[in-house]
Enzyme design. Structure first.
Site, PDB file in Angstrom:
ATOM      1  N   ARG A 112     -16.440   7.774   2.511  1.00 49.90           N
ATOM      2  CA  ARG A 112     -15.233   7.414   3.451  1.00 49.90           C
ATOM      3  C   ARG A 112     -14.838   6.335   4.431  1.00 49.90           C
ATOM      4  NH1 ARG A 112     -12.871  10.474   7.153  1.00 49.90           N
ATOM      5  NH2 ARG A 112     -11.009  10.721   5.712  1.00 49.90           N
TER       6      ARG A 112
ATOM      7  N   CYS B 257     -13.646  15.284  15.582  1.00 47.63           N
ATOM      8  CA  CYS B 257     -13.711  13.365  15.299  1.00 47.63           C
ATOM      9  C   CYS B 257     -13.409  12.948  16.126  1.00 47.63           C
ATOM     10  CB  CYS B 257     -12.709  12.787  14.589  1.00 47.63           C
ATOM     11  SG  CYS B 257     -12.393  11.458  13.638  1.00 47.63           S
TER      12      CYS B 257
END
Length: 502
Positions: free
Chosen positions: A417, A321
């Site tokens: 998302r 991430c």
């Protein structure tokens, strides 16, 4: 007067810094119990209890039905990703719910009219060496036969149908769906066959048992009792988004038997999640809703007051991430778990520590700082049960692993998302790459859990409830490690070594 020796959680996490798991170290406590006596049973959401405090992340390179089955079999829980159609996600739920613990998860099944070339493609994609042949090519229909490599390896015409080469059902040794797993295992071992199709009283295929399956079970640590729902089926969760179409998706997943829904967003403090929570609690009140992701107390309180049955904590702490780098928003995971845990405790709602887990020590830290469950992505990536094919890169057997914020994943639909609409510019908040083959999580998780139990023993806590009490009343003390202390706490001053985790 005794000088202060360490800090309570309240003191440590109020100094204006955010900390990762590696930054924090706990002080040992008094031991008056064995590590095997530590009870790590917990809740993943308000109404769902599990024995093993681990769940798999809803990522498209981590959790589909095979991973969800394996997680439930070892006492945890898997959350299916939603980077697929509603129909596919429903089908994965049904596979989990129809699976019997101990048997092959998602066995290869084809119809009699399928050709050897189609079988070749399936074997290349999934690595199977055999396939069950049923009347309609799916489980639950009449078993017609079995095809193995011995049946096809010398057949040159790959347009030949399976019905022409299969070993007919009358020549097979069969197991029964009405007897315990141990009875079918004995039948398989006694008949000295490699495969044992399991059928019901009507001759319909319900499962498959293999010698490799039995051998693996006997050679790995005992998994313990599986995580089951109130109907005796394996527990399974699933992720959805917050668009209008996701409301329909949630209803279909509930109809298929899903036990909990995760509202999957990198930043869950939004009007979209509040509206979705309200809708789901009104329309599907029996379904537990886990909201997030959040990292602050204000975020958590809004979602909890809206009715969330659980919270997912973490923003930018995953190995793939890049949210903190790209968006300059997030928080160190140790601080996020502690802070959100304080608010969740007021509502008696469990939290899931999502991201940053690399080893059993990180699991101990996540749970001791207030989490009820650790969610793993990279730890389980590259495992036998993770989606995708193995391939070789630089001589190493690997599988693909990617963040749901990577451009590759966004092209498949995960941009929702990140509150991004199709047609807008897509900015990556994750990367794609490869990870080594890690074997089965059924072998990995027992060792991770025993390592966590040893950590709890060193803390002087014999249960998750006890460690949370120690955190709340300040009896568990801790400090921040300097870079030098972190280096000292790892392997050092060795000319060469091999690090074997278990």
């Amino acid at each position: 007067m005794t000088s202060m020796d360490g800090f309570s959680g309240a003191a440590l996490f109020s100094q204006g810094f955010c900390y990762t798991y590696d930054d924090v170290i706990f002080h040992p406590g008094f031991i008056d119990f064995a590590a095997d006596q530590v009870d790590l049973s917990t809740r993943v959401s308000r109404n769902i209890a599990i024995r093993t405090p681990l769940v798999s992340s809803p990522m498209d390179t981590v959790t589909e039905s095979e991973m969800a089955v394996a997680m439930a079999e070892v006492g945890g829980m898997g959350f299916l990703h939603y980077n697929m159609t509603t129909e596919s996600q429903v089908e994965h739920i049904k596979r989990v719910k129809s699976h019997k613990p101990g048997y092959v998860a998602n066995p290869a099944i084809m119809g009699p009219a399928s050709t050897l070339s189609e079988l070749d493609e399936l074997q290349t994609a999934r690595g199977f060496t055999s396939v069950c042949v049923t009347e309609n090519g799916v489980s639950g229909t009449t078993l017609l036969g079995l095809v193995t490599n011995r049946d096809v390896e010398f057949v040159r015409d790959r347009t030949t149908t399976l019905s022409e080469v299969m070993t007919a059902v009358g020549e097979l040794v069969l197991g029964s769906a009405d007897v315990p797993l141990q009875v079918n295992e004995s039948t398989l071992l006694e008949c000295k066959r490699g495969k044992l199709p399991i059928v019901d009283r009507n001759g319909c295929l319900t499962g498959l048992l293999t010698r490799a399956n039995v051998k693996d079970r006997l050679n790995r640590p005992a998994s313990g009792a599986p995580a089951l729902d109130t109907h005796g089926k394996l527990l399974c969760g699933a992720a959805i988004g917050t668009r209008d179409t996701d409301r329909v998706r949630a209803q279909q997943l509930f109809g298929a038997g899903v036990n909990a829904i995760i509202l999957d967003s990198s930043q869950g403090d939004s009007v979209y999640q509040l509206e979705m929570i309200k809708f789901l609690k009104n329309e599907l009140p029996q379904l537990d809703v886990i909201a997030g992701n959040v990292v602050t107390q204000q975020q958590a309180r809004r979602l909890l007051e809206a009715g969330a049955d659980g919270l997912r904590v973490g923003m930018g702490s995953g190995s793939i991430c890049t949210t903190q780098e790209v968006c300059a928003v997030g928080r160190g995971q140790a601080t996020a778990v502690y802070k959100v845990g304080q608010v969740a405790r007021e509502f008696d709602v469990p939290i899931i520590a999502d991201g940053g887990i690399q080893n059993s020590g990180h699991i101990v830290k996540a749970l001791a700082l207030g989490a009820h469950v650790a969610m793993c992505g990279s730890v389980f990536s590259g495992s036998t049960e993770a989606p995708g094919r193995y391939f070789y890169q630089d001589g190493i057997r690997v599988k693909k692993y990617r963040g749901m914020g990577s451009l590759d994943a966004m092209k498949q639909g995960s941009d929702s998302r990140y509150l991004s609409e199709s047609g807008h510019l897509k900015i990556a908040q994750g990367v794609s790459g490869t990870v080594r083959d890690k074997g089965s999580i059924k072998s990995m998780i027992p060792y991770l859990i025993h390592g966590a139990k040893q950590g709890f023993q060193d803390l002087g806590a014999d249960s998750l409830e006890k460690v949370h009490q120690m955190l709340a009343n300040g009896l568990m003390t801790m400090e921040v490690r300097t870079n030098a202390a972190q280096k000292e706490g790892g392997i050092h001053d060795m000319h060469s070594y091999t690090k074997v985790p278990w």
